[in-house]
Design an enzyme around this catalytic site. Structure first.
Site, PDB file in Angstrom:
ATOM      1  N   GLY A   1      48.918  49.630  86.970  1.00  0.00           N
ATOM      2  CA  GLY A   1      49.956  48.960  87.165  1.00  0.00           C
ATOM      3  C   GLY A   1      51.092  49.818  86.503  1.00  0.00           C
ATOM      4  O   GLY A   1      51.594  50.602  87.334  1.00  0.00           O
ATOM      5  N   ARG A   2      51.041  50.075  85.349  1.00  0.00           N
ATOM      6  CA  ARG A   2      52.103  50.714  84.285  1.00  0.00           C
ATOM      7  C   ARG A   2      52.074  52.299  85.055  1.00  0.00           C
ATOM      8  O   ARG A   2      52.828  52.786  85.229  1.00  0.00           O
ATOM      9  CB  ARG A   2      51.641  50.931  83.018  1.00  0.00           C
TER      10      ARG A   2
ATOM     11  N   CYS B   1      71.441  38.246  69.548  1.00  0.00           N
ATOM     12  CA  CYS B   1      71.593  37.813  68.174  1.00  0.00           C
ATOM     13  C   CYS B   1      70.403  37.929  67.433  1.00  0.00           C
ATOM     14  O   CYS B   1      69.742  36.670  67.452  1.00  0.00           O
ATOM     15  CB  CYS B   1      72.298  36.415  68.220  1.00  0.00           C
TER      16      CYS B   1
ATOM     17  N   TYR C   1      56.945  46.399  83.114  1.00  0.00           N
ATOM     18  CA  TYR C   1      57.007  45.343  82.096  1.00  0.00           C
ATOM     19  C   TYR C   1      58.223  45.429  81.305  1.00  0.00           C
ATOM     20  O   TYR C   1      58.260  45.075  80.166  1.00  0.00           O
ATOM     21  CB  TYR C   1      55.899  45.636  81.036  1.00  0.00           C
TER      22      TYR C   1
HETATM   23  C1  LIG Z   1      47.548  44.036  83.199  1.00  0.00           C
HETATM   24  C2  LIG Z   1      46.466  44.071  84.170  1.00  0.00           C
HETATM   25  C3  LIG Z   1      46.381  45.279  84.798  1.00  0.00           C
HETATM   26  C4  LIG Z   1      47.279  46.093  84.846  1.00  0.00           C
HETATM   27  O1  LIG Z   1      47.677  46.958  83.564  1.00  0.00           O
HETATM   28  P1  LIG Z   1      48.265  48.404  83.350  1.00  0.00           P
HETATM   29  O2  LIG Z   1      48.375  48.565  82.060  1.00  0.00           O
HETATM   30  O3  LIG Z   1      49.673  47.974  83.995  1.00  0.00           O
HETATM   31  O4  LIG Z   1      47.569  49.290  84.083  1.00  0.00           O
HETATM   32  C5  LIG Z   1      45.145  45.396  85.624  1.00  0.00           C
HETATM   33  N1  LIG Z   1      44.337  44.347  85.810  1.00  0.00           N
HETATM   34  C6  LIG Z   1      44.378  43.254  84.963  1.00  0.00           C
HETATM   35  C7  LIG Z   1      43.306  42.140  85.247  1.00  0.00           C
HETATM   36  C8  LIG Z   1      45.529  43.035  84.201  1.00  0.00           C
HETATM   37  O5  LIG Z   1      45.709  41.767  83.539  1.00  0.00           O
END
Ligand SMILES: *Cc1c(COP(=O)(O)O)cnc(C)c1O
Length: 463
Positions: free
Chosen positions: A322-323, A391, A421
Site C-alpha cells: 500500500g504505502r 487544540c 495513511y
Molecule cells: C495494512 C496492510 C497492508 C498494506 O500495508 P503497507 O504498509 O501499506 O504496505 C497489506 N496487507 C494487509 C493485510 C494489511 O493489513
C-alpha cells in the site's frame, strides 16, 4: 513522572521523546529525490513544481492545506511492482493506504489487484469498475452484511481472520448458492518494524489465527470440510514500514511449514500464498527503501527455496503493498500562519492543517521531512517544529526540522511522502474540513477527492 500521567497527555511537549535530528542539511533548498515524487523540482524562481505546475499556482487554485498526488509517479510505481512480480504472481494494492475512484481506475489500467477491508472500500472499488474477481476482502471483523455484499459481488477472495468467520462466510455463501474462494490469515510469530524484526512462538495481536498451538492447522481442517468455501491459500502480513527482508524469510519458512503439514494430513497442496504488504518508504533522507524488483526477487527466492526443501510445488505468490506504491507519490501543501521562536528551545511554525490531515506523527511518532517551497532562501537554518491548528499540544506534523530563519506567515511548506495513511486516516477534529486530493500530471491538475465543506459537516448533523 510517568509519561501517561502528564496532565496534558502523553504527547505534551516536555515529555516528547528525544528528537532524531542531526546537523542541519548543507542546502535547505535541495529536494532529496528519495522523499519527493518523481516529477518534483524547483523552477528558476525557487518555487517547487510537480507535474509541471508550481505550488503557488496550485495553492491559489485549490487552496491549502491540500494533498497533491503525482499521477505519473503513482502509475510508474504500480507498474514497477507489477513488472517486478511478473505473470506468476499477483500484486494487490492495499486500498486502506489511500483509495479513491481515480486510484481504482489507475490500478485497473496498470494491471494491479485491490485489497479492501470494509464495505466502504468495497463500494468505492466496485463503483469505479474494478472487476470483482480482482478484489480481496480483508478485516478481522467483517459484518455479515459486508460478507454478503462481497460474496454476491463475486470478490476473488475473502481472507478469513477467525474461527467464527470461517463458518460465517461458508454459511452466507451456501445461502447464496455460491462457493467463495478464501485464504486463511495466520499469525506466524514474526513482528516486523522498520529495521528490526522479532521472531517469537506467539504473537499478541488481534489479526489472524495463530500458527502456535496448532490453531492454524485446526482452522484449515474446518475450512476444508465446508462446502460454501474453497480454501485456496494461506495469508501472512507481518508489519509495516519494513526495510529488512529477514522477517519475511522467517514468515515464509513458517507458512510453508504449514503448507507441508496440510499436504501430509489432507493430501492437498494449497495453490496460493500471500505474504502481505508492509514494505517501507523514505520519509526522511535517512531511510533507504528497497526497489520492487529487489523485493520480488528476494521473496520469490525465499518461497521457492522453502518449497523445494519441503518438496512442495511452489504456490502462486501474492503481495499487498500500500504505502510503497502511494506513499511517496504525494505531498501535503500548507500555508504558514504563525512563527513563534522559543528562546533556547526551537521555533514553532503553525500551519493551516495538522493532526486532522496527518495523524501519523501523533499516533506513531512518525518522522517526516518538510521544505519551504514557495521560494528558495539563503537564510540560516533554524530548528523548528511544524505544528497544526488543533487544540492539542500533540498536534505535531513534523517534530524536528530545519527551516530557513526568514520563514514568515504566508510562506508555503510542503511535507513529502504523505500519500499513504494521511487522507485515508484524516478526521474532522475541531470540525476542521478535510483537505482535497489533487492529481497532477503533464501540466494539468484535477481534484480527485474534493475539499470538505461546512455544508458537508452540517449535512450529517441533523439537529
Ligand atoms: C495494512 C496492510 C497492508 C498494506 O500495508 P503497507 O504498509 O501499506 O504496505 C497489506 N496487507 C494487509 C493485510 C494489511 O493489513
Amino acid at each position: 513522572m510517568s509519561r501517561s500521567a502528564h496532565p496534558a497527555g502523553p504527547r505534551h511537549a516536555d515529555v516528547l521523546p528525544e528528537g532524531h535530528y542531526s546537523a542541519p542539511p548543507s542546502d535547505l533548498n535541495a529536494l532529496d529525490p528519495k522523499v519527493w515524487s518523481e516529477t518534483v523540482t524547483r523552477n528558476e524562481d525557487g518555487v517547487l513544481t510537480v507535474g509541471g505546475i508550481d505550488v503557488k499556482r496550485l495553492a491559489e487554485e485549490f487552496g491549502t492545506p491540500a494533498y497533491f498526488l503525482d499521477e505519473d509517479d503513482f502509475r510508474a510505481r504500480a507498474r514497477a511492482w507489477r513488472t517486478a512480480f511478473g505473470e506468476d504472481a499477483d500484486v494487490f494494492y492495499a486500498g486502506k493506504a489511500f483509495l479513491s475512484r481515480a486510484v481504482v481506475r489507475w490500478l485497473d489500467e496498470e494491471g494491479l489487484n485491490l485489497d479492501v477491508c470494509s464495505g466502504g472500500e468495497l463500494a468505492t472499488a466496485l463503483s469505479a469498475g474494478m472487476p470483482a474477481e480482482r478484489i480481496a476482502f480483508h478485516g478481522n471483523n467483517k459484518s455479515t452484511g459486508e460478507i454478503r455484499r462481497a460474496v454476491e459481488a463475486g470478490v476473488g477472495r475473502i481472507v478469513l481472520d477467525s474461527f467464527q468467520e470461517i463458518v460465517r462466510v461458508a454459511h452466507i455463501a451456501q445461502e447464496l448458492g455460491m462457493r467463495q474462494r478464501v485464504q486463511i490469515r495466520i499469525t506466524v510469530g514474526v513482528e516486523a518494524h522498520t529495521h528490526e524484526f522479532i521472531a517469537t512462538a506467539h504473537e499478541d495481536q488481534k489479526f489472524g489465527i495463530p500458527l502456535a498451538g496448532g490453531q492454524a492447522a485446526e482452522a484449515v481442517r474446518r475450512a476444508l470440510r465446508l462446502d460454501g468455501i474453497e480454501l485456496i491459500g494461506i495469508h501472512s502480513h507481518i508489519g509495516s514500514q519494513i526495510f529488512d527482508m529477514s522477517g519475511f524469510e522467517v514468515a515464509a519458512h513458517r507458512v510453508v511449514g504449514l503448507l507441508r503439514e496440510i499436504r501430509d494430513e489432507h493430501g492437498v497442496e494449497l495453490p496460493e500464498i500471500d505474504l502481505g504488504g508492509g514494505l517501507g518508504i523514505a520519509y526522511t533522507s535517512d531511510d533507504d527503501p528497497r526497489e520492487p524488483h529487489e523485493i520480488a526477487k528476494a521473496l520469490t527466492e525465499i518461497v521457492t527455496r522453502e518449497c523445494e526443501a519441503a518438496r512442495l510445488r511452489t504456490p502462486r505468490i501474492s503481495v499487498e503493498p500500500g504505502r510503497a506504491i502511494v506513499g511517496p507519490t504525494a505531498f501535503t501543501l500548507y500555508e504558514v500562519g504563525t512563527v513563534k521562536p522559543l528562546d533556547g528551545l526551537r521555533t514553532y511554525v503553525s500551519v493551516d492543517g495538522g493532526m486532522s490531515d496527518n495523524i501519523r506523527t501523533a499516533l506513531y511518532d512518525a518522522e517526516y521531512s518538510v521544505s519551504l517551497v514557495s521560494r528558495s532562501s539563503d537564510a540560516e537554518p533554524v530548528l523548528c517544529r511544524v505544528v497544526g491548528k488543533h487544540c492539542e499540544s500533540g498536534d505535531i506534523v513534523v517534530k524536528d526540522a530545519f527551516l530557513p530563519g526568514d520563514l514568515a506567515p504566508g510562506d508555503l511548506l510542503a511535507v513529502p511522502a504523505t500519500g499513504a495513511y494521511c487522507r485515508s486516516m484524516a478526521s474532522n477534529y475541531n470540525h476542521v474540513l478535510r483537505p482535497p486530493v489533487v492529481a497532477v500530471r503533464g501540466g494539468e491538475a484535477r481534484v480527485i477527492v474534493r475539499r470538505e465543506t461546512e455544508e458537508d459537516l452540517l449535512r450529517l448533523d441533523v439537529g
